[in-house]
Write a protein that holds these residues in place. Structure first.
Motif, mmCIF file in Angstrom:
data_model
loop_
_atom_site.group_PDB
_atom_site.id
_atom_site.type_symbol
_atom_site.label_atom_id
_atom_site.label_comp_id
_atom_site.label_asym_id
_atom_site.label_seq_id
_atom_site.Cartn_x
_atom_site.Cartn_y
_atom_site.Cartn_z
ATOM 1 N N ALA A 76 0.828 -1.206 0.000
ATOM 2 C CA ALA A 76 0.000 0.000 0.000
ATOM 3 C C ALA A 76 0.861 1.255 0.000
ATOM 4 O O ALA A 76 0.525 2.256 -0.651
ATOM 5 C CB ALA A 76 -0.945 -0.006 1.202
ATOM 6 N N LEU A 77 1.980 1.229 0.727
ATOM 7 C CA LEU A 77 2.903 2.369 0.709
ATOM 8 C C LEU A 77 3.448 2.598 -0.687
ATOM 9 O O LEU A 77 3.555 3.733 -1.168
ATOM 10 C CB LEU A 77 4.062 2.125 1.684
ATOM 11 N N ARG A 78 3.781 1.511 -1.346
ATOM 12 C CA ARG A 78 4.310 1.613 -2.711
ATOM 13 C C ARG A 78 3.278 2.234 -3.651
ATOM 14 O O ARG A 78 3.615 3.057 -4.508
ATOM 15 C CB ARG A 78 4.704 0.225 -3.195
ATOM 16 N N GLU A 79 2.012 1.850 -3.474
ATOM 17 C CA GLU A 79 0.959 2.388 -4.334
ATOM 18 C C GLU A 79 0.650 3.842 -4.002
ATOM 19 O O GLU A 79 0.305 4.623 -4.896
ATOM 20 C CB GLU A 79 -0.304 1.533 -4.190
ATOM 21 N N ARG A 80 0.747 4.192 -2.709
ATOM 22 C CA ARG A 80 0.401 5.550 -2.296
ATOM 23 C C ARG A 80 1.458 6.561 -2.717
ATOM 24 O O ARG A 80 1.138 7.730 -2.997
ATOM 25 C CB ARG A 80 0.241 5.590 -0.768
ATOM 26 N N ARG A 96 3.437 8.876 -4.627
ATOM 27 C CA ARG A 96 3.365 9.524 -5.931
ATOM 28 C C ARG A 96 3.965 10.929 -5.810
ATOM 29 O O ARG A 96 3.239 11.918 -5.716
ATOM 30 C CB ARG A 96 1.909 9.620 -6.406
ATOM 31 N N PRO A 97 5.311 11.001 -5.761
ATOM 32 C CA PRO A 97 5.938 12.319 -5.623
ATOM 33 C C PRO A 97 5.495 13.243 -6.769
ATOM 34 O O PRO A 97 5.294 12.763 -7.888
ATOM 35 C CB PRO A 97 7.425 12.004 -5.707
ATOM 36 N N PRO A 98 5.331 14.549 -6.538
ATOM 37 C CA PRO A 98 5.599 15.232 -5.265
ATOM 38 C C PRO A 98 4.395 15.283 -4.326
ATOM 39 O O PRO A 98 4.499 15.818 -3.238
ATOM 40 C CB PRO A 98 5.962 16.639 -5.731
ATOM 41 N N GLU A 99 3.219 14.755 -4.769
ATOM 42 C CA GLU A 99 2.038 14.819 -3.899
ATOM 43 C C GLU A 99 2.259 14.022 -2.614
ATOM 44 O O GLU A 99 1.962 14.508 -1.518
ATOM 45 C CB GLU A 99 0.801 14.293 -4.636
ATOM 46 N N VAL A 100 2.720 12.785 -2.742
ATOM 47 C CA VAL A 100 3.018 11.946 -1.576
ATOM 48 C C VAL A 100 4.413 11.363 -1.762
ATOM 49 O O VAL A 100 4.654 10.614 -2.715
ATOM 50 C CB VAL A 100 2.001 10.801 -1.407
ATOM 51 N N THR A 101 5.319 11.740 -0.896
ATOM 52 C CA THR A 101 6.700 11.273 -0.966
ATOM 53 C C THR A 101 7.018 10.467 0.285
ATOM 54 O O THR A 101 6.752 10.927 1.398
ATOM 55 C CB THR A 101 7.676 12.461 -1.076
ATOM 56 N N ILE A 102 7.557 9.275 0.092
ATOM 57 C CA ILE A 102 7.925 8.407 1.208
ATOM 58 C C ILE A 102 9.407 8.062 1.080
ATOM 59 O O ILE A 102 9.841 7.599 0.026
ATOM 60 C CB ILE A 102 7.077 7.117 1.221
ATOM 61 N N GLN A 103 10.160 8.299 2.134
ATOM 62 C CA GLN A 103 11.585 7.982 2.149
ATOM 63 C C GLN A 103 11.913 7.161 3.384
ATOM 64 O O GLN A 103 11.274 7.314 4.425
ATOM 65 C CB GLN A 103 12.431 9.263 2.136
ATOM 66 N N VAL A 104 12.906 6.309 3.262
ATOM 67 C CA VAL A 104 13.301 5.423 4.350
ATOM 68 C C VAL A 104 14.753 5.691 4.730
ATOM 69 O O VAL A 104 15.623 5.791 3.853
ATOM 70 C CB VAL A 104 13.134 3.943 3.945
ATOM 71 N N ILE A 105 15.003 5.823 6.041
ATOM 72 C CA ILE A 105 16.372 5.931 6.532
ATOM 73 C C ILE A 105 16.862 4.518 6.824
ATOM 74 O O ILE A 105 16.321 3.841 7.706
ATOM 75 C CB ILE A 105 16.447 6.782 7.810
ATOM 76 N N PRO A 106 17.872 4.040 6.110
ATOM 77 C CA PRO A 106 18.324 2.655 6.300
ATOM 78 C C PRO A 106 19.088 2.485 7.609
ATOM 79 O O PRO A 106 19.654 3.442 8.150
ATOM 80 C CB PRO A 106 19.227 2.420 5.093
ATOM 81 N N LEU A 124 17.178 7.372 2.103
ATOM 82 C CA LEU A 124 17.280 6.988 0.699
ATOM 83 C C LEU A 124 16.360 7.891 -0.120
ATOM 84 O O LEU A 124 15.398 8.463 0.390
ATOM 85 C CB LEU A 124 16.845 5.534 0.524
ATOM 86 N N SER A 125 16.632 8.013 -1.397
ATOM 87 C CA SER A 125 15.734 8.764 -2.260
ATOM 88 C C SER A 125 14.385 8.059 -2.314
ATOM 89 O O SER A 125 14.244 6.898 -1.893
ATOM 90 C CB SER A 125 16.314 8.864 -3.669
ATOM 91 N N SER A 126 13.387 8.738 -2.838
ATOM 92 C CA SER A 126 12.069 8.123 -2.956
ATOM 93 C C SER A 126 12.137 6.842 -3.788
ATOM 94 O O SER A 126 11.552 5.821 -3.417
ATOM 95 C CB SER A 126 11.088 9.113 -3.592
ATOM 96 N N ARG A 127 12.857 6.873 -4.887
ATOM 97 C CA ARG A 127 12.970 5.683 -5.754
ATOM 98 C C ARG A 127 13.673 4.548 -5.028
ATOM 99 O O ARG A 127 13.203 3.401 -5.043
ATOM 100 C CB ARG A 127 13.730 6.041 -7.032
ATOM 101 N N GLN A 128 14.778 4.854 -4.376
ATOM 102 C CA GLN A 128 15.506 3.821 -3.645
ATOM 103 C C GLN A 128 14.674 3.265 -2.492
ATOM 104 O O GLN A 128 14.711 2.066 -2.197
ATOM 105 C CB GLN A 128 16.828 4.391 -3.113
ATOM 106 N N SER A 129 13.901 4.146 -1.838
ATOM 107 C CA SER A 129 13.047 3.710 -0.734
ATOM 108 C C SER A 129 11.981 2.742 -1.231
ATOM 109 O O SER A 129 11.696 1.725 -0.590
ATOM 110 C CB SER A 129 12.386 4.924 -0.071
ATOM 111 N N MET A 130 11.401 3.048 -2.399
ATOM 112 C CA MET A 130 10.385 2.153 -2.951
ATOM 113 C C MET A 130 10.998 0.808 -3.342
ATOM 114 O O MET A 130 10.367 -0.244 -3.192
ATOM 115 C CB MET A 130 9.722 2.803 -4.165
#
Length: 293
Positions: A194-198, A200-210, A269-275
């Motif tokens: 669901a996080l992956r589907e949600r 959609r930068p720049p409206e919704v950006t998700i990043q992960v700190i490894p 990580l960048s949004s792409r790397q986080s996904m």
């Protein structure tokens, strides 16, 4: 005795702006209170967000403070009008505590929301199954019907993403969030998908700190920054703790959290790397579920 009124977010924002304008104009509280046929206690309640203020009073104060810009006057008059408006949650028939109502007020008006979460997926991004497990653990004395109502409320909160325009949402997660098996591998896999589907930068950006990042600016705990489009923008930081939520509005405090959030994004990580990381771990969980069947 004047009854104590809970300072809603809209009234607090309006009061804070009016106080800033008064101080900038060098106007005393006595002089401002006289302009609206009131006294210092009344003006204090207005500036603290504990009292509704009428349009004519807003216009009179702004005239006294030398504010003539039509856009600014119009925005503050509109904010005063909104201070009397009830949010969508008042129709839900649930007895909501004041702290939670304040959280809903924050989300309902924000044009941008920046969230850092080191423990759990934020409520605004949770799936119903994930939310149910979180709420059940937090509210162990609640029955199934009550838990279901809270899950419905949490899903209703996510309606802000359907607004036009929707708030810009940036979420930074510690890697522990996507590894913590809330509800088991199946529930977590669905949540990660669901996080992956949600996202959609720049409206919704998700990043992960490894995990490999080591120390970072968020090790003191979760927080959120809610931003608003008012004149003299007033951002509000919310920090959850075991017994409630702390709200910070002072410029210096808010600025510290803005800098911390920028540092967190730089550590992530960048949004792409986080996904890619989220997708890879979701796939591993799915394989584990299949093998267990």
């Amino acid at each position: 005795m004047v009854p104590r009124t809970r300072p809603t977010v809209r009234r607090k924002r309006l009061g804070a702006v009016l106080r800033r304008l008064r101080l900038a104009a060098g106007v005393s509280m006595e002089e401002a209170a006289q302009r609206i046929d009131g006294d210092k206690p009344k003006l204090s309640r207005i500036e603290n967000g504990r009292m509704n203020v009428r349009r004519l009073e807003v216009e009179a104060l702004l005239d006294l403070y030398g504010v003539t810009d039509r856009a600014t006057v119009g925005a503050l008059v509109e904010l005063a009008r909104q201070g009397r408006r009830k949010g969508w949650w008042h129709q839900c028939g649930q007895d909501l505590d004041e702290g939670f109502q304040e959280r809903l007020d924050l989300e309902d008006d924000a044009v941008r929301i920046h969230v850092y979460q080191p423990f759990l997926v934020p409520g605004l991004l949770q799936t119903p199954e994930y939310a149910r497990r979180v709420i059940r653990e937090a509210e162990r004395d609640a029955g199934d019907a009550e838990i279901s109502k809270w899950v419905e409320m949490r899903m209703a909160r996510q309606g802000i993403f359907g607004r036009s325009p929707a708030p810009g949402f940036v979420c930074v997660l510690d890697e522990a969030v996507i590894r913590r098996r809330v509800g088991g591998p199946d529930v977590l896999a669905s949540q990660l998908e669901a996080l992956r589907e949600r996202a959609r930068p720049p409206e919704v950006t998700i990043q992960v700190i490894p995990f490999g990042e080591g120390w970072h600016a968020g090790l003191d705990g979760a927080f959120a920054i809610h931003g608003y489009p008012d004149p003299l923008e007033l951002d509000i930081v919310s920090i959850d703790y075991l017994d409630g939520t702390l709200y910070l509005e002072e410029d210096a405090s808010v600025e510290r959290y803005r800098r911390a959030f920028d540092q967190l994004r730089a550590s992530a990580l960048s949004s792409r790397q986080s996904m890619e990381l989220i997708t890879r771990y979701a796939r591993e969980l799915r394989e584990e579920v299949v093998e267990a069947r």
